[in-house]
Enzyme design. Structure first.
Site, PDB file in Angstrom:
ATOM      1  N   LYS A   1       5.364  -2.698   8.047  1.00 13.28           N
ATOM      2  CA  LYS A   1       6.509  -1.575   7.679  1.00 13.28           C
ATOM      3  C   LYS A   1       8.301  -3.173   7.109  1.00 13.28           C
ATOM      4  CE  LYS A   1       7.873   2.027   8.276  1.00 13.28           C
ATOM      5  NZ  LYS A   1       8.876   3.614   8.617  1.00 13.28           N
TER       6      LYS A   1
ATOM      7  N   GLY B   1       8.324   3.559   1.523  1.00  9.53           N
ATOM      8  CA  GLY B   1       8.762   4.791   2.281  1.00  9.53           C
ATOM      9  C   GLY B   1      10.129   4.987   2.038  1.00  9.53           C
TER      10      GLY B   1
ATOM     11  N   GLY C   1      11.830   0.760   3.071  1.00 10.66           N
ATOM     12  CA  GLY C   1      11.130   0.056   2.633  1.00 10.66           C
ATOM     13  C   GLY C   1       9.535   0.041   2.158  1.00 10.66           C
TER      14      GLY C   1
ATOM     15  N   ASP D   1      11.520  14.326  11.043  1.00 11.68           N
ATOM     16  CA  ASP D   1      10.453  13.898   9.577  1.00 11.68           C
ATOM     17  C   ASP D   1       9.387  14.498   9.777  1.00 11.68           C
ATOM     18  OD1 ASP D   1      10.740  13.432   6.937  1.00 11.68           O
ATOM     19  OD2 ASP D   1      11.372  11.563   7.081  1.00 11.68           O
TER      20      ASP D   1
ATOM     21  N   VAL E   1       5.173  -0.905   2.521  1.00 17.81           N
ATOM     22  CA  VAL E   1       4.099  -1.049   4.205  1.00 17.81           C
ATOM     23  C   VAL E   1       3.217  -2.052   3.202  1.00 17.81           C
ATOM     24  CG1 VAL E   1       2.670   0.145   5.174  1.00 17.81           C
ATOM     25  CG2 VAL E   1       4.575   0.753   4.816  1.00 17.81           C
TER      26      VAL E   1
ATOM     27  N   ILE F   1       0.821  -1.125   0.248  1.00 16.96           N
ATOM     28  CA  ILE F   1       0.507  -0.257  -0.425  1.00 16.96           C
ATOM     29  C   ILE F   1       1.020   1.089   0.319  1.00 16.96           C
ATOM     30  CG2 ILE F   1      -2.241  -0.859   1.359  1.00 16.96           C
ATOM     31  CD1 ILE F   1      -0.652  -0.210   3.575  1.00 16.96           C
TER      32      ILE F   1
END
Length: 593
Positions: A352, A333, A336, A452, A338, A330
């Site tokens: 994740k 990142g 990695g 972040d 998700v 879905i």
């Protein structure tokens, strides 16, 4: 003509006289005099409006609402009693942390009728707890931990019925824990760890029905564990280590629906839990002093942080995602992907997963472990929940609660979703993120800086509520270090000072929050408007011009006022000078008014 000139001269003279009087009013107010008289408030200047002093926030009438200092040198032997609390009737927040304060807490502290936040942690305060604390009936947060306070908890403290957080740990408090403490029925955290409390526990602990964290470790508490603990259904963490407790540990104690951690170590307890049919996974600390078996529940239903069988969980998620098939992916990142995973019991999770190549890279491995370390200690309703993790020879992944609406960035980029996120929802998302960051900066020790914050790292659940996520870059702030770091974060959200000094502080998150708040109001990243919107400029761009045109202008005056308040707070947050930005605690309080 002469009369006109004379009139003008008089007006000019009068103007300067009034200006001088106004300036003097700022510096000679009773509150300013009280702060100056302590001789330890940093950067105090009698010629400057006291509302502009470091650590001071005022209301519109000039009354001091917030006094906050962190790790400041306040001179030789600064005494808390030198401050006349009777002169601060508007004070809402008093937060003086790790500043070397000495002396006792004066009884006059009870003269603050509007105080709802009091933290004097990590100082050198001595003496007994003042009885007048009972007068602070609006107080919801009290932290006096890591001092040298002595004596008992006054029974009158049971009058502080609005307390949600109480931390008196790491002092020298003694006597038994009074039954009046169970009057604090709104408490969610009670930490009395590392004191000299003795005697038995109060028998009516189940009055604290909202309690999530109960830490009574490192004392000399004796007697049996009250059976009514089994009725505290909100309890998540129970720590009774290093006491003198005796008797059996009843299975009911660890059948609580939300409990994920229990520590009974270094007592004189007995019982065998190895044969009990526990419905969830728990970690029970073992010790030679007790006669309890070390027990860890093993099953594939991930229900708590840590201590479940990673191999079984791995197989469960392999099946649920069909070996991480791309159709279950879905999002992607920074290190990695998700995936969504629905387990046979009907529960849905977000995984994740580090890519195989990245899992073997040191920087990605450190980021993965850093996210685990940070998240296992975070407990806030607006921070995405970490249920567990799996470190497996084939892959590593984190297990989170599933957020049905995806990221805020995607929601604002989609016309239909953007309209669904109406003004009320947008206001609540901004407030939720502010509360989460305030918790990280001010309620965690050491403080946590996310580093972040962006619209891609704010996730939305099915109710379109906002949650802070992605803690891979998060950093625990060490007040004794320079906090120098490599630049991390998302372009367009990074505080400008990081470009030239690379020193990370909580004010970096404040800047990023300001950008996100403007993005939520405007429906898109403010981009080049940031320079013209900056608090140090003339505000060339009005709020109405940047508001998202996909939504109708709010006709409800209350919502309109909230948006104006958010806009003004956001402008303060993106100030180029980090010292001029508010703290997230101030932001959170301002948006809660």
């Amino acid at each position: 003509m002469q009369h006109t000139i004379t009139h003008h001269l008089l007006m000019i003279i009068l103007f300067f006289m009034l200006s001088e009087t106004t300036a003097n009013d700022f510096s000679t107010s009773l509150e300013a005099k009280a702060l100056l008289a302590t001789n330890w408030w940093p950067y105090a200047n009698a010629s400057v409006d006291h509302c502009k002093w470091h650590g001071i926030t005022c209301n519109q009438e000039g009354g001091v609402m917030d006094m906050s200092l962190y790790s400041h040198y306040l001179g030789d032997r600064p005494l808390l009693g030198s401050l006349d609390f009777s002169l601060f009737p508007s004070l809402v927040t008093l937060n003086i942390h790790n500043c070397g304060l000495e002396g006792s807490i004066p009884e006059k502290i009870g003269l603050l009728p509007n105080l709802n936040y009091l933290s004097l942690s990590e100082n050198r305060l001595t003496g007994n707890l003042p009885v007048s604390l009972a007068n602070l009936t609006q107080l919801y947060y009290l932290d006096l931990s890591k001092n040298q306070l002595t004596g008992p908890i006054p029974p009158s403290c049971g009058s502080m019925v609005n307390l949600i957080f109480l931390d008196l740990s790491k002092n020298q408090l003694d006597r038994s824990i009074q039954k009046e403490i169970t009057n604090l029925q709104k408490l969610e955290t009670l930490n009395l760890d590392a004191n000299n409390f003795d005697g038995p526990l109060p028998s009516n602990l189940d009055n604290l029905s909202r309690l999530k964290i109960l830490n009574l470790g490192m004392n000399s508490i004796s007697g049996r564990i009250p059976l009514d603990i089994a009725n505290m259904t909100s309890l998540q963490r129970l720590d009774l280590n290093h006491n003198r407790l005796v008797g059996p540990v009843h299975p009911e104690f660890i059948r609580l629906p939300r409990l994920y951690y229990v520590d009974y170590s270094s007592n004189h307890l007995s019982g065998d839990l190895s044969s009990q049919n526990l419905s969830d996974c728990y970690y029970i600390e073992k010790t030679k002093q007790n006669k309890i078996q070390h027990y860890t529940k093993k099953h594939g239903d991930v229900c708590c942080v840590l201590h479940y069988d990673g191999t079984i969980a791995y197989e469960d998620f392999i099946t649920a995602t069909k070996d991480f098939n791309i159709k279950f992916c879905i999002a992607t990142g920074s290190y990695g992907s998700v995936y969504v995973a629905k387990l046979p019991n009907g529960k849905t999770f977000a995984l994740k997963k580090l890519h195989h190549f990245e899992a073997n890279q040191l920087t990605f491995d450190l980021s993965f472990k850093n996210e685990i370390q940070v998240l296992i200690n975070l407990r806030h309703k607006n921070i995405v929940k970490l249920y567990g993790f799996c470190i497996h020879k084939k892959c590593n992944f984190l297990v989170y609660e599933y957020m049905e609406k995806g990221s805020l960035f995607c929601a604002l980029s989609d016309i239909e979703l953007a309209i669904e996120v109406d003004w009320i929802k947008r206001v609540n998302i901004i407030k939720g993120v502010a509360h989460a960051l305030a918790y990280m900066h001010h309620d965690c020790s050491p403080p946590i800086v996310h580093r972040d914050i962006s619209s891609k790292n704010i996730l939305l659940n099915s109710k379109v509520e906002g949650f802070v996520a992605d803690f891979g870059a998060a950093r625990l702030l060490d007040p004794d270090s320079s906090n120098q770091t490599l630049i991390v974060g998302t372009l367009g959200y990074i505080a400008p000072e990081l470009a030239y000094n690379m020193i990370v502080t909580e004010k970096c998150d404040v800047y990023s929050f300001g950008v996100v708040a403007l993005e939520i109001i405007g429906g898109m990243h403010p981009g080049d408007l940031l320079s013209s919107l900056n608090y140090s400029t003339s505000h060339a761009t009005s709020l109405e011009n940047i508001m998202d045109k996909r939504l109708p202008y709010p006709t409800n005056r209350s919502i309109e006022n909230k948006i104006v308040r958010i806009y003004n707070v956001a402008l303060a947050c993106i100030h180029t000078d980090p010292k001029c930005r508010p703290t997230m605690r101030n932001v959170s309080l301002e948006l809660s008014c």
